[in-house]
Enzyme design. Structure first.
Site, PDB file in Angstrom:
ATOM      1  N   GLY A  50      71.329  29.210-122.344  1.00  0.00           N
ATOM      2  CA  GLY A  50      72.747  29.412-122.058  1.00  0.00           C
ATOM      3  C   GLY A  50      73.627  28.178-122.169  1.00  0.00           C
ATOM      4  N   GLU A 105      74.601  23.210-117.211  1.00  0.00           N
ATOM      5  CA  GLU A 105      74.283  24.642-117.065  1.00  0.00           C
ATOM      6  C   GLU A 105      75.490  25.491-117.444  1.00  0.00           C
ATOM      7  OE1 GLU A 105      72.402  26.954-117.132  1.00  0.00           O
ATOM      8  OE2 GLU A 105      71.498  27.463-115.205  1.00  0.00           O
ATOM      9  N   ASP A 109      74.876  31.187-110.203  1.00  0.00           N
ATOM     10  CA  ASP A 109      75.086  32.446-109.490  1.00  0.00           C
ATOM     11  C   ASP A 109      74.407  32.340-108.126  1.00  0.00           C
ATOM     12  OD1 ASP A 109      75.557  35.057-108.808  1.00  0.00           O
ATOM     13  OD2 ASP A 109      74.222  35.939-110.285  1.00  0.00           O
ATOM     14  N   PHE A 158      79.631  40.640-113.876  1.00  0.00           N
ATOM     15  CA  PHE A 158      78.700  40.280-114.936  1.00  0.00           C
ATOM     16  C   PHE A 158      79.487  39.833-116.164  1.00  0.00           C
ATOM     17  CE2 PHE A 158      75.735  40.882-118.456  1.00  0.00           C
ATOM     18  CZ  PHE A 158      74.736  40.038-118.001  1.00  0.00           C
ATOM     19  N   ARG A 171      75.684  35.851-126.728  1.00  0.00           N
ATOM     20  CA  ARG A 171      75.893  34.441-126.412  1.00  0.00           C
ATOM     21  C   ARG A 171      76.887  33.809-127.387  1.00  0.00           C
ATOM     22  NH1 ARG A 171      71.589  32.848-122.949  1.00  0.00           N
ATOM     23  NH2 ARG A 171      69.611  33.854-123.395  1.00  0.00           N
TER      24      ARG A 171
HETATM   25  P1  IMP Z   1      71.011  31.712-110.620  1.00  0.00           P
HETATM   26  O1  IMP Z   1      69.623  31.166-110.495  1.00  0.00           O
HETATM   27  O2  IMP Z   1      71.177  33.028-109.917  1.00  0.00           O
HETATM   28  O3  IMP Z   1      72.072  30.717-110.206  1.00  0.00           O
HETATM   29  O4  IMP Z   1      71.196  32.117-112.111  1.00  0.00           O
HETATM   30  C1  IMP Z   1      71.598  31.281-113.060  1.00  0.00           C
HETATM   31  C2  IMP Z   1      71.343  31.884-114.416  1.00  0.00           C
HETATM   32  O5  IMP Z   1      71.529  33.295-114.419  1.00  0.00           O
HETATM   33  C3  IMP Z   1      72.353  31.358-115.392  1.00  0.00           C
HETATM   34  O6  IMP Z   1      71.889  30.195-116.006  1.00  0.00           O
HETATM   35  C4  IMP Z   1      72.501  32.480-116.366  1.00  0.00           C
HETATM   36  O7  IMP Z   1      71.531  32.379-117.366  1.00  0.00           O
HETATM   37  C5  IMP Z   1      72.232  33.716-115.555  1.00  0.00           C
HETATM   38  N1  IMP Z   1      73.496  34.379-115.143  1.00  0.00           N
HETATM   39  C6  IMP Z   1      74.125  34.331-113.944  1.00  0.00           C
HETATM   40  N2  IMP Z   1      75.247  35.065-113.928  1.00  0.00           N
HETATM   41  C7  IMP Z   1      75.356  35.605-115.167  1.00  0.00           C
HETATM   42  C8  IMP Z   1      76.327  36.475-115.781  1.00  0.00           C
HETATM   43  O8  IMP Z   1      77.344  36.883-115.215  1.00  0.00           O
HETATM   44  N3  IMP Z   1      76.072  36.798-117.092  1.00  0.00           N
HETATM   45  C9  IMP Z   1      74.989  36.357-117.773  1.00  0.00           C
HETATM   46  N4  IMP Z   1      74.069  35.542-117.237  1.00  0.00           N
HETATM   47  C10 IMP Z   1      74.238  35.176-115.940  1.00  0.00           C
HETATM   48 MG    MG Z   2      71.138  30.015-117.863  1.00  0.00          MG
END
Ligand code: IMP
Ligand code: MG
Length: 189
Positions: A50, A105, A109, A158, A171
């Site tokens: 990403g 990054e 989330d 999302f 992407r």
């Molecule tokens: P976390 O570990 O929950 O903070 O997730 C982080 C990863 O989840 C990011 O690097 C993204 O790859 C993916 N992610 C989080 N939110 C979204 C979204 O809204 N769309 C697509 N990918 C997401």
């Molecule tokens: Mg990611």
């Protein structure tokens, strides 16, 4: 150009991303210029896949010495929900001992991925670990983690585009958009 049919709403345009990436890169370059950094070089670690569009933009404007490295850490498994424990699928092949690290990054989330990677790098002896993320989704947070710098704060929706995927696709959209969830489910590619 017409937005992709799976887009419900464009949230952040290409121009806004460019402008903010430049601001962040200049601010962070200045920050490191004032620090005592080993070899005067920051090790930038992008989290694949990403990070690619944002990191490319960010690098264009980053003025401090840096080396670029990448890791693959899975958390989403292509769906719309984070799995419990992140997993390192591609590790660094260098020592981070004593190094100043800047993790790049796309979005934070739950914070689970970055909190895990940060602890991992600290455990491996990094002198300092900082985080820059294009997007921050603070409402989604499940662990105590804050980016040192972020581009834009977003709501708990999302999102797709500019590195953010839905099942590895989308992407390549040149903007950040809210996905049309009803259409996503049974979309024929
Ligand atoms: P976390 O570990 O929950 O903070 O997730 C982080 C990863 O989840 C990011 O690097 C993204 O790859 C993916 N992610 C989080 N939110 C979204 C979204 O809204 N769309 C697509 N990918 C997401
Ligand atoms: Mg990611």
């Amino acid at each position: 150009m017409k937005p992709h049919p799976l887009v419900k709403e464009i949230l952040i345009t290409k121009d806004q991303i460019n402008k903010r990436s430049e601001e962040l890169a200049k601010e962070i370059s200045n920050y490191y210029a004032d620090q005592n950094v080993r070899d005067n070089t920051v090790i930038m670690i992008g989290l694949l896949k990403g990070c690619i569009p944002f990191m490319a933009k960010f690098l264009e404007y980053f003025e401090y010495n840096c080396e670029t490295e990448y890791m693959v850490v899975s958390s989403y498994l292509g769906g719309v929900r984070t799995q419990a424990e992140p997993k390192i699928n591609l590790d660094l092949n260098m020592s981070v001992e004593g190094e100043h690290i800047l993790i790049v990054e796309d979005i934070i989330d739950s914070g689970a991925t970055l909190s895990y990677v940060k602890r991992y790098l600290e455990f491996k002896g990094a002198a300092d670990v900082k985080i820059v993320t294009l997007l921050d989704k603070p409402e989604g947070r499940k662990v105590d983690l804050a980016p040192d710098w972020f581009g834009f704060e977003v709501q708990n929706q999302f999102l797709i585009g500019f590195g953010l995927d839905y099942q590895e696709k989308l992407r390549n959209l040149p903007y950040i958009a809210i996905a049309d969830k009803d259409k996503l489910k049974d979309w024929e590619w």
